[in-house]
Design an enzyme around this catalytic site. Structure first.
Site, PDB file in Angstrom:
ATOM      1  N   GLU A  81       0.893  -1.122  -0.014  1.00 11.82           N
ATOM      2  CA  GLU A  81      -0.004  -0.021   0.025  1.00 11.82           C
ATOM      3  C   GLU A  81       0.518   1.488  -0.204  1.00 11.82           C
ATOM      4  O   GLU A  81       0.498   2.237  -0.536  1.00 11.82           O
ATOM      5  CB  GLU A  81      -0.862   0.034   1.372  1.00 11.82           C
ATOM      6  N   SER A 341     -29.409 -32.838  49.709  1.00 14.15           N
ATOM      7  CA  SER A 341     -28.606 -33.457  50.967  1.00 14.15           C
ATOM      8  C   SER A 341     -27.000 -32.670  50.848  1.00 14.15           C
ATOM      9  O   SER A 341     -26.360 -32.984  51.625  1.00 14.15           O
ATOM     10  CB  SER A 341     -28.214 -34.822  50.820  1.00 14.15           C
TER      11      SER A 341
END
Length: 673
Positions: A81, A341
């Site tokens: 680029e 329990s």
């Protein structure tokens, strides 16, 4: 000659004036805001992404730093680029001139002259490149940006703002969307595609135009090969790989907990949790496997915690985060349920604390009427007289209710509150039924409780963020000796068929009507809790904690780590005696009348005292004679008096314990010099 000198001076003056004018023009540039909204992220303990959310406008933009991006991609981007990026001042005049000459020759634009800085200027202002006014504005902003920011800062802005098709902005969001990975490590083909996409993001979207995306990627690969950025092997490998037609879903790991974090702090941009991403993913897979193939709408929730630090390592609220027949959107780890329990270890531990019982104490399991309350064992059978150790391992109901009555239900509730559990009482006042699940608790509450037992009886600050919970005060849920005794008993609870699980202390539970199946376990470092049932609370016929939840618990431990951490050895004050060797009042449990005077209290020495060596005088208040005194777990005297002289103890720390005639205890820890 004079004219030439004068003309030169005029030219230099004009050039200087023009330069100064351009400088003032650049300096007067109103820069766009460099801050931009971004997707909210939830991260794990190491900064790995768990979940991200779209911005208010539906776009994905995930913040990224330069060091979080693959260096090869950065090299490819700059070479393709803007190869003079680190040398120009924002505008590459050579590239601009070349572009202009090519446009004049071909009567159309054949190559762009925009630098990465100019592209950043356009992206920040969402500007156009189609008009000279737009191009001039980009040049001005680019030049101003170069004066205000460093090159790496400008490159970082590009990485965060570049468009990648649809609602994807920034290289990090693109990497997750197209490759399902962060941008730290990319293949050459992946990097080339990310270089090509911002040039024409809509026309090259892989999810809509995979063919065009492939052609653009291959052009980038070929040019970078000619430039020497990638070698022949990388080129061949890149060209061979197909571009995936579609998009990956963004990570949604620990979704229930991520939603919770957002609700707790909606203004935060990033949320760092204590979750371990690998553990979380493994537990989520386990949860899905646990309900796979079932047509009874059974759900599952799991929580794993380090009980030394309180950090939650895994939190699974349901088997699948979706609106299905199992109500997957509900975080069932925080749903209030009956614990069945699972409170029995707490009750026995408090009984040990109070000197009511010992693991080797004999206790009766026979039909009993507790002032109109007539509990039965789950199988309807009775075992007669047996040791407390065995009564807990078999999860018998009558013995634990008898101990609860001797303690008083309020003491049980106080133990829960000290552990940090937010217990919900349906009737307001606790009764004996709380011992068998007549109280509302969440899975996280039970993980807190068992974490405290594993943590030498000390309450754990269970938390999902790496910061203390405001207002949390660590309290002693039960004595260290009692916590060890509970762990020692639970280590020998029978395992499910085909499961070893050595070194893990655990307890299961099943609520009334088979609505909830529980399994909670811990070793020397971690605690894991499992709940299974239906989200709507309706019964699951035949569901038991031991059959349904326990196998999932042991699978969770196996996925958490390869080996268990051993539980610490017993503290020195622990009475490791057989039933016959115990003090007489501890050999057999008798549920005495609860209208007794206050329990014994050590009046001297006070807890934490530092004393000189020699004969030690100990004093007790309250309680009922005779009194038995222990030093570091060894009997040192029995007396009806409130005061006793005991032989000199070894220098260092010592634990003193007094037990009265009703089996109630008090303790103090002192240092002798």
């Amino acid at each position: 000659m004079t004219r030439w000198i004068f003309a030169t001076a005029i030219c230099l003056f004009c050039a200087g004036a023009a330069r100064d004018g351009i400088d003032r023009w650049i300096d007067a540039t109103a820069l766009p805001s460099l801050e931009a909204p971004a997707s909210v992220e939830v991260l794990d303990r190491d900064g790995h992404l768990l979940r991200a959310y779209t911005m208010a406008d539906g776009r994905w933009r995930m913040p990224v730093r330069l060091e979080q991006v693959d260096p090869v991609y950065l090299q490819m981007l700059i070479r393709y680029e803007d190869k003079r990026f680190y040398r120009h001042g924002g505008v590459d005049w050579i590239a601009m001139l070349r572009s202009g000459l090519q446009a004049a020759r071909h009567l159309e634009v054949t190559s762009g002259g925009s630098t990465l800085t100019m592209q950043v200027a356009r992206l920040l202002e969402d500007g156009s490149t189609g008009r000279w006014s737009g191009k001039l504005r980009q040049i001005r902003v680019a030049l101003a940006l170069e004066r205000s920011l460093g090159k790496d800062e400008i490159l970082t802005l590009y990485l965060n703002h570049a468009p990648f098709g649809g609602n994807i902005e920034g290289v990090r969001a693109a990497s997750y969307a197209y490759f399902d990975r962060p941008p730290r490590r990319l293949t050459a083909a992946q990097a080339a595609l990310l270089v090509a996409l911002p040039q024409s993001p809509e026309a090259r979207r892989p999810d809509r135009a995979a063919g065009e995306a492939t052609r653009a990627r291959d052009i980038v690969l070929a040019r970078l090969h000619r430039s020497g950025v990638i070698d022949e092997a990388s080129l061949a490998e890149g060209l061979r790989r197909p571009v995936r037609s579609g998009r990956h879903a963004f990570p949604a790991i620990a979704p229930h907990l991520a939603d919770w974090a957002i609700r707790q702090d909606p203004a935060a941009q990033s949320h760092r949790l204590t979750i371990d991403r690998g553990v979380q993913i493994s537990l989520e897979h386990l949860a899905a496997e646990a309900v796979a193939g079932r047509s009874d709408r059974v759900q599952v929730a799991l929580v794993a915690m380090d009980h030394r630090t309180g950090h939650v390592l895994g939190h699974v609220g349901s088997a699948a985060y979706r609106a299905d027949g199992r109500a997957g959107f509900i975080d069932l780890a925080k749903a209030v349920r009956s614990p069945g329990s699972t409170l029995k270890p707490l009750i026995y531990g408090l009984g040990f604390d109070q000197g009511l019982i010992h693991p080797e104490t004999l206790i009766a399991d026979r039909p009993t009427d507790f002032e109109g309350y007539r509990p039965q064992n789950f199988d309807g059978l009775y075992r007669g007289e047996l040791r407390v150790r065995k009564a807990l391992q078999l999860s018998l109901n009558i013995p634990v209710v008898a101990v609860t009555r001797a303690l008083g239900p309020h003491h049980l509730m106080a133990g829960l509150y000290r552990a940090g559990a937010d217990a919900a009482l349906p009737g307001g006042e606790p009764g004996l039924a709380v011992a068998l699940g007549g109280v509302g608790l969440t899975l996280t509450d039970l993980v807190r409780l068992y974490g405290a037992i594993g943590n030498d009886g000390q309450a754990v600050d269970l938390r999902w963020r790496d910061e203390p919970t405001p207002g949390f005060v660590s309290r002693q849920v039960m004595k260290k000796m009692s916590a060890w005794q509970i762990a020692d008993i639970l280590l020998e609870v029978p395992r499910p068929v085909g499961v070893q699980g050595t070194g893990i202390a655990y307890k299961t539970g099943t609520s009334y009507g088979h609505r909830d199946a529980w399994a909670i376990g811990f070793d020397g470092r971690h605690v894991i809790g499992v709940w299974m049932g239906r989200a709507d609370g309706t019964p699951v016929p035949g569901a038991f904690g031991g059959d349904l939840a326990a196998p999932v618990l042991f699978s969770a431990f196996a996925r958490l780590k390869p080996d268990v951490d051993p539980i610490a050895p017993p503290p020195p004050e622990t009475l490791l005696l057989s039933t016959a060797q115990l003090p007489e009042h501890l050999q057999r449990f008798e549920d005495h009348d609860r209208d007794r005077p206050e329990g014994p209290r050590i009046a001297f020495p006070p807890d934490g005292a530092v004393l000189d060596g020699g004969v030690l005088t100990v004093k007790v208040q309250d309680g009922r004679a005779p009194y038995i005194w222990l030093a570091n777990g060894r009997p040192v005297g029995r007396t009806h008096r409130k005061q006793l002289e005991i032989d000199p103890l070894e220098t260092g720390f010592s634990s003193l314990t007094v037990i009265d005639a009703d089996g109630r205890t008090d303790g103090a820890r002192v240092e002798l010099r």
